[in-house]
Write an enzyme that holds these catalytic residues in place. Structure first.
Site, PDB file in Angstrom:
ATOM      1  N   GLU A  40     -37.723  -5.874   8.195  1.00  0.00           N
ATOM      2  CA  GLU A  40     -37.490  -4.370   7.634  1.00  0.00           C
ATOM      3  C   GLU A  40     -36.668  -4.748   6.627  1.00  0.00           C
ATOM      4  O   GLU A  40     -35.582  -5.648   6.713  1.00  0.00           O
ATOM      5  CB  GLU A  40     -36.921  -3.582   8.665  1.00  0.00           C
ATOM      6  CG  GLU A  40     -37.939  -2.970   9.750  1.00  0.00           C
ATOM      7  CD  GLU A  40     -38.117  -3.943  10.876  1.00  0.00           C
ATOM      8  OE1 GLU A  40     -36.802  -4.873  10.881  1.00  0.00           O
ATOM      9  OE2 GLU A  40     -38.807  -3.854  11.500  1.00  0.00           O
ATOM     10  N   TYR A  66     -39.495 -12.143  -0.278  1.00  0.00           N
ATOM     11  CA  TYR A  66     -40.327 -12.190   0.908  1.00  0.00           C
ATOM     12  C   TYR A  66     -41.759 -11.974   0.204  1.00  0.00           C
ATOM     13  O   TYR A  66     -42.578 -12.754   0.998  1.00  0.00           O
ATOM     14  CB  TYR A  66     -40.230 -10.931   1.639  1.00  0.00           C
ATOM     15  CG  TYR A  66     -38.796 -10.562   2.329  1.00  0.00           C
ATOM     16  CD1 TYR A  66     -37.933 -12.167   2.817  1.00  0.00           C
ATOM     17  CD2 TYR A  66     -37.921  -9.650   2.346  1.00  0.00           C
ATOM     18  CE1 TYR A  66     -36.857 -11.844   3.535  1.00  0.00           C
ATOM     19  CE2 TYR A  66     -36.734  -9.686   2.901  1.00  0.00           C
ATOM     20  CZ  TYR A  66     -36.220 -10.615   3.578  1.00  0.00           C
ATOM     21  OH  TYR A  66     -34.733 -10.898   3.845  1.00  0.00           O
TER      22      TYR A  66
HETATM   23  C1  LIG Z   1     -31.851 -11.497  -0.712  1.00  0.00           C
HETATM   24  C2  LIG Z   1     -31.004 -12.803  -0.549  1.00  0.00           C
HETATM   25  C3  LIG Z   1     -30.844 -13.124   0.732  1.00  0.00           C
HETATM   26  C4  LIG Z   1     -31.865 -13.866  -1.259  1.00  0.00           C
HETATM   27  O1  LIG Z   1     -31.082 -15.082  -1.371  1.00  0.00           O
HETATM   28  P1  LIG Z   1     -30.792 -16.208  -2.480  1.00  0.00           P
HETATM   29  O2  LIG Z   1     -30.288 -17.267  -2.147  1.00  0.00           O
HETATM   30  O3  LIG Z   1     -29.937 -15.485  -3.600  1.00  0.00           O
HETATM   31  O4  LIG Z   1     -32.362 -16.133  -3.001  1.00  0.00           O
HETATM   32  P2  LIG Z   1     -32.942 -17.249  -3.664  1.00  0.00           P
HETATM   33  O5  LIG Z   1     -32.094 -18.076  -4.670  1.00  0.00           O
HETATM   34  O6  LIG Z   1     -33.651 -18.248  -2.825  1.00  0.00           O
HETATM   35  O7  LIG Z   1     -34.062 -16.637  -4.623  1.00  0.00           O
HETATM   36  C5  LIG Z   1     -35.429 -16.402  -3.816  1.00  0.00           C
HETATM   37  C6  LIG Z   1     -36.122 -15.351  -4.693  1.00  0.00           C
HETATM   38  O8  LIG Z   1     -35.386 -14.132  -4.731  1.00  0.00           O
HETATM   39  C7  LIG Z   1     -35.917 -13.543  -5.745  1.00  0.00           C
HETATM   40  N1  LIG Z   1     -34.410 -13.133  -6.636  1.00  0.00           N
HETATM   41  C8  LIG Z   1     -33.203 -14.046  -6.314  1.00  0.00           C
HETATM   42  N2  LIG Z   1     -32.209 -13.586  -7.078  1.00  0.00           N
HETATM   43  C9  LIG Z   1     -33.149 -12.482  -7.778  1.00  0.00           C
HETATM   44  C10 LIG Z   1     -32.502 -11.833  -8.777  1.00  0.00           C
HETATM   45  N3  LIG Z   1     -31.327 -11.475  -9.317  1.00  0.00           N
HETATM   46  N4  LIG Z   1     -33.246 -10.758  -9.316  1.00  0.00           N
HETATM   47  C11 LIG Z   1     -34.623 -10.778  -9.137  1.00  0.00           C
HETATM   48  N5  LIG Z   1     -35.129 -11.599  -8.007  1.00  0.00           N
HETATM   49  C12 LIG Z   1     -34.400 -12.594  -7.292  1.00  0.00           C
HETATM   50  C13 LIG Z   1     -36.659 -14.330  -6.549  1.00  0.00           C
HETATM   51  O9  LIG Z   1     -37.956 -14.035  -6.161  1.00  0.00           O
HETATM   52  C14 LIG Z   1     -36.422 -15.897  -6.141  1.00  0.00           C
HETATM   53  O10 LIG Z   1     -37.221 -16.685  -6.313  1.00  0.00           O
HETATM   54  P3  LIG Z   1     -37.456 -17.402  -7.755  1.00  0.00           P
HETATM   55  O11 LIG Z   1     -36.124 -18.129  -8.020  1.00  0.00           O
HETATM   56  O12 LIG Z   1     -38.278 -18.658  -7.206  1.00  0.00           O
HETATM   57  O13 LIG Z   1     -37.782 -16.624  -8.634  1.00  0.00           O
HETATM   58  C15 LIG Z   1     -29.626 -12.449  -1.408  1.00  0.00           C
HETATM   59  O14 LIG Z   1     -29.725 -12.168  -2.319  1.00  0.00           O
HETATM   60  C16 LIG Z   1     -28.759 -11.603  -0.506  1.00  0.00           C
HETATM   61  O15 LIG Z   1     -27.897 -12.307   0.345  1.00  0.00           O
HETATM   62  N6  LIG Z   1     -28.660 -10.154  -0.728  1.00  0.00           N
HETATM   63  C17 LIG Z   1     -27.847  -9.346   0.089  1.00  0.00           C
HETATM   64  C18 LIG Z   1     -28.200  -9.243   1.484  1.00  0.00           C
HETATM   65  C19 LIG Z   1     -29.729  -8.933   1.599  1.00  0.00           C
HETATM   66  O16 LIG Z   1     -30.182  -8.196   0.835  1.00  0.00           O
HETATM   67  N7  LIG Z   1     -30.433  -9.415   2.522  1.00  0.00           N
HETATM   68  C20 LIG Z   1     -31.761  -9.099   2.881  1.00  0.00           C
HETATM   69  C21 LIG Z   1     -32.089  -8.035   3.830  1.00  0.00           C
HETATM   70  S1  LIG Z   1     -33.505  -7.759   4.338  1.00  0.00           S
END
Ligand SMILES: CC(C)(COP(=O)(O)OP(=O)(O)OC[C@H]1O[C@@H](n2cnc3c(N)ncnc32)[C@H](O)[C@@H]1OP(=O)(O)O)[C@@H](O)C(=O)NCCC(=O)NCCS
Length: 153
Positions: free
Chosen positions: A113, A125
């Site tokens: 979710e 995702y």
């Molecule tokens: C969601 C989260 C886990 C992603 O982790 P992350 O280490 O920053 O992500 P990654 O660097 O592996 O990036 C993966 C993809 O996310 C997306 N992404 C990451 N940062 C982004 C940004 N600032 N804007 C748009 N898309 C973004 C892109 O699709 C990216 O893929 P790409 O780099 O190949 O384009 C992180 O932002 C986070 O901790 N967010 C807060 C908690 C949360 O929302 N958890 C999910 C709950 S369901």
């Protein structure tokens, strides 16, 4: 396991240990997720292999928690990265490690979710093969709806 992300950051991915709980909760609170320490410790006790952390130079910078649904599918209960290290491939790396754990158990599907407003997570995702399969109104404590997503492993 030592992994270099697609963005060139080298991290260690390993199982959660109870000594990590304060770091995990720190990241989780800063990420506005809904969990708490007793819940995370309970989930770890239930399935230690399903709880992974990413460590950079000895410090935990992110985590992922898997659970099993009553139907026997995998479910991503939580995923969060320390805000200072986001956008460097750690989230994607933890997701892939989680898929591999589920595949080893011969699990066919993984679901999750995600908040309707959380476009960054939804994008991550989708890019790893998740499809939207539903919407649950008022899913979160603050009344926000959840998008339900599922992926074939
Ligand atoms: C969601 C989260 C886990 C992603 O982790 P992350 O280490 O920053 O992500 P990654 O660097 O592996 O990036 C993966 C993809 O996310 C997306 N992404 C990451 N940062 C982004 C940004 N600032 N804007 C748009 N898309 C973004 C892109 O699709 C990216 O893929 P790409 O780099 O190949 O384009 C992180 O932002 C986070 O901790 N967010 C807060 C908690 C949360 O929302 N958890 C999910 C709950 S369901």
């Amino acid at each position: 396991m030592i992994v270099t992300t697609a963005k060139g950051l080298t991290v260690r991915v390993r199982q959660f240990e109870t000594a990590d709980i304060n770091r995990v909760i720190g990241i989780e609170v800063a990420s506005f997720l809904d969990g708490d320490a007793p819940l995370y410790l309970e989930l770890h006790e239930e399935w230690p292999q399903g709880f992974l952390v990413a460590e950079l130079e000895g410090t935990v910078i992110g985590f992922i928690v898997l659970v099993l649904t009553p139907e026997g599918d995998g479910r991503i209960f939580a995923l969060a990265i320390d805000a200072r290290y986001r956008g460097r491939g750690v989230g994607r790396t933890l997701l892939k490690a989680a898929f591999n754990i589920l595949r080893k158990r011969k699990i066919g599907y993984v679901r999750l979710e995600v908040r309707l407003s959380n476009h960054v997570a939804q994008q991550l995702y989708r890019s790893t093969g998740f499809m939207e399969i539903g919407l649950v109104p008022y899913y979160y404590k603050d009344g926000e709806a959840a998008i339900v997503m599922r992926k074939v492993l």
